[in-house]
Motif scaffolding. Structure first.
Motif, short mmCIF file in Angstrom:
data_model
loop_
_atom_site.label_atom_id
_atom_site.label_comp_id
_atom_site.label_asym_id
_atom_site.label_seq_id
_atom_site.Cartn_x
_atom_site.Cartn_y
_atom_site.Cartn_z
N PRO A 31 -64.92 -60.98 114.62
CA PRO A 31 -66.03 -60.97 113.65
C PRO A 31 -67.32 -60.48 114.31
N LEU A 32 -67.98 -59.56 113.64
CA LEU A 32 -69.29 -59.09 114.08
C LEU A 32 -70.24 -59.42 112.94
N VAL A 33 -70.74 -60.64 112.95
CA VAL A 33 -71.53 -61.12 111.84
C VAL A 33 -73.00 -61.16 112.22
N TYR A 34 -73.80 -60.42 111.47
CA TYR A 34 -75.25 -60.45 111.67
C TYR A 34 -75.87 -60.15 110.32
N ASP A 35 -76.80 -60.95 109.86
CA ASP A 35 -77.35 -60.82 108.51
C ASP A 35 -76.26 -60.98 107.46
N GLU A 36 -75.24 -61.82 107.75
CA GLU A 36 -74.14 -62.09 106.82
C GLU A 36 -73.32 -60.85 106.51
N ASP A 37 -73.45 -59.82 107.31
CA ASP A 37 -72.69 -58.59 107.09
C ASP A 37 -71.62 -58.49 108.17
N ASP A 38 -70.35 -58.76 107.80
CA ASP A 38 -69.26 -58.76 108.77
C ASP A 38 -68.75 -57.33 108.96
N LEU A 39 -69.19 -56.70 110.04
CA LEU A 39 -68.81 -55.31 110.31
C LEU A 39 -67.33 -55.16 110.62
N ALA A 54 -69.86 -52.47 120.53
CA ALA A 54 -70.40 -53.20 119.37
C ALA A 54 -70.75 -54.63 119.73
N ARG A 55 -69.88 -55.28 120.48
CA ARG A 55 -70.15 -56.68 120.85
C ARG A 55 -71.36 -56.78 121.77
N GLY A 56 -71.49 -55.83 122.68
CA GLY A 56 -72.65 -55.86 123.58
C GLY A 56 -73.95 -55.67 122.83
N LEU A 57 -73.96 -54.77 121.85
CA LEU A 57 -75.18 -54.54 121.07
C LEU A 57 -75.51 -55.75 120.21
N GLU A 58 -74.47 -56.46 119.73
CA GLU A 58 -74.73 -57.66 118.94
C GLU A 58 -75.43 -58.73 119.78
N ILE A 59 -75.10 -58.80 121.06
CA ILE A 59 -75.79 -59.74 121.94
C ILE A 59 -77.27 -59.39 122.03
N LEU A 60 -77.58 -58.11 122.19
CA LEU A 60 -78.98 -57.70 122.29
C LEU A 60 -79.73 -57.96 120.99
N GLU A 74 -75.88 -70.68 122.63
CA GLU A 74 -76.69 -70.25 121.48
C GLU A 74 -76.27 -68.85 121.02
N LEU A 75 -76.00 -67.97 121.96
CA LEU A 75 -75.56 -66.62 121.60
C LEU A 75 -74.21 -66.64 120.90
N THR A 76 -73.34 -67.56 121.33
CA THR A 76 -72.05 -67.72 120.67
C THR A 76 -72.23 -68.15 119.22
N ALA A 77 -73.14 -69.09 119.01
CA ALA A 77 -73.39 -69.58 117.66
C ALA A 77 -73.99 -68.50 116.76
N LEU A 81 -69.19 -64.66 118.28
CA LEU A 81 -68.24 -64.12 119.25
C LEU A 81 -67.68 -65.26 120.09
N PRO A 82 -66.48 -65.08 120.65
CA PRO A 82 -65.92 -66.13 121.51
C PRO A 82 -66.80 -66.38 122.73
#
Length: 296
Positions: A31-39, A54-60, A74-77, A81-82
């Motif tokens: 799951p790549l969830v940000y702003d409730e938009d699961d990419l 994609a996962r690295g950019l989601e962390i940033l 906190e980043l996991t929450a 991401l696992p």
């Protein structure tokens, strides 16, 4: 004389082709969830999609202005991401210089190096250069804050700001993100895009706001109608209590780029009537002036 037996040669046996299996979801898909938009829903079977990137950019993206450092938990929450994946990504991003590890907090924060990713965008965004002086003049005239923003999934992100010297509160800087559905800025943007694009955004907003969406959608559509009627919309007490603003869509001549500009601030410092009767029309004129120069 014996007659030679003439036989039709046997047809070569052709192997039966097995049906091509349907594209399977990548084992790297998460799951790549940000702003409730699961990419992940649209890219799970996309072989061109690089999940590690994609996962690295989601962390940033998880870091927000004024939020402070974040730990792996906190980043996991935030990213969903696992935990093991987050741990590897924060280590990698730190080694590359994009994150700084704050030892006393056992957390991470963005490093100045990350500016190298965004600065070329701002430097090459011609509309900022064209609009900056006009924005500052409007801010000085109204005693308010003026901002230019671009869409960022279900939010609006500030790409430039100008403020009156008299305004000392609610100073959002470049990179700040605000809610799309609850701000004049976001609603002006929604008024500037076409119906098909708006329906896509509405689908995401419906997921994000859940049971609140029907009432919120009615207010959003009222603001869109307001933009069509007089060129700008006025919103107060929605994104933050006692905050009011007017906003106008900023659309390039070819319609390919849609942004928005607002003028507003705290209710105690910004007069409602002045915003509607003075700042709104001035903002409409400003956007009409600079729109033809977008993209040059």
């Amino acid at each position: 004389m014996a007659t030679r037996d003439k036989r039709t040669p046997a047809e070569p046996v052709r192997p039966t082709r097995k049906p091509r299996p349907a594209a399977q979801a990548s084992r790297s898909a998460v799951p790549l969830v940000y702003d409730e938009d699961d990419l992940s829903l649209r890219h799970a079977s996309d072989r061109k999609f690089v999940w590690a990137l994609a996962r690295g950019l989601e962390i940033l993206r998880a870091f927000k202005p004024g939020q402070g450092a974040l730990g792996n938990n906190e980043l996991t929450a935030i990213t969903k991401l696992p935990k093991a994946t987050v741990t590897r990504l924060t280590y990698t991003l730190t080694e590359l210089g994009y994150l700084t590890f704050v030892k006393r907090l056992n957390k991470y924060e963005p490093a100045p190096t990350i500016l190298a990713l965004g600065y070329p965008v701002l430097a090459n965004l011609r509309v900022r250069q064209v609009a900056r002086d006009h924005m500052q003049q409007l801010a000085n005239h109204t005693g308010a804050s003026v901002a230019l923003a671009s869409p960022d999934r279900l939010s609006m992100i500030y790409v430039d700001t100008a403020s009156s010297s008299n305004l000392t509160t609610l100073l959002l800087d470049i990179g700040s993100r605000v809610d799309m559905a609850r701000t004049a800025l976001g609603r002006a943007y929604l008024a500037g895009i076409d119906d098909a694009a708006r329906e896509v955004v509405f689908a995401g907003l419906r997921k994000r706001h859940g049971a609140d969406w029907p009432d919120l959608q009615a207010r959003v559509e009222a603001s869109i109608a307001e933009v069509r009627d007089r060129g700008f919309c006025f919103v107060e007490n929605e994104w933050r209590r006692d905050v009011r603003a007017v906003a106008v869509p900023l659309v390039s001549a070819d319609g390919g780029t849609v942004m928005a500009m607002n003028c507003g601030g705290p209710a105690f410092a910004i007069d409602r009537d002045k915003l509607i009767q003075d700042a709104g029309p001035r903002l409409v004129h400003l956007c009409r002036t600079i729109a033809p120069m977008m993209g040059r």
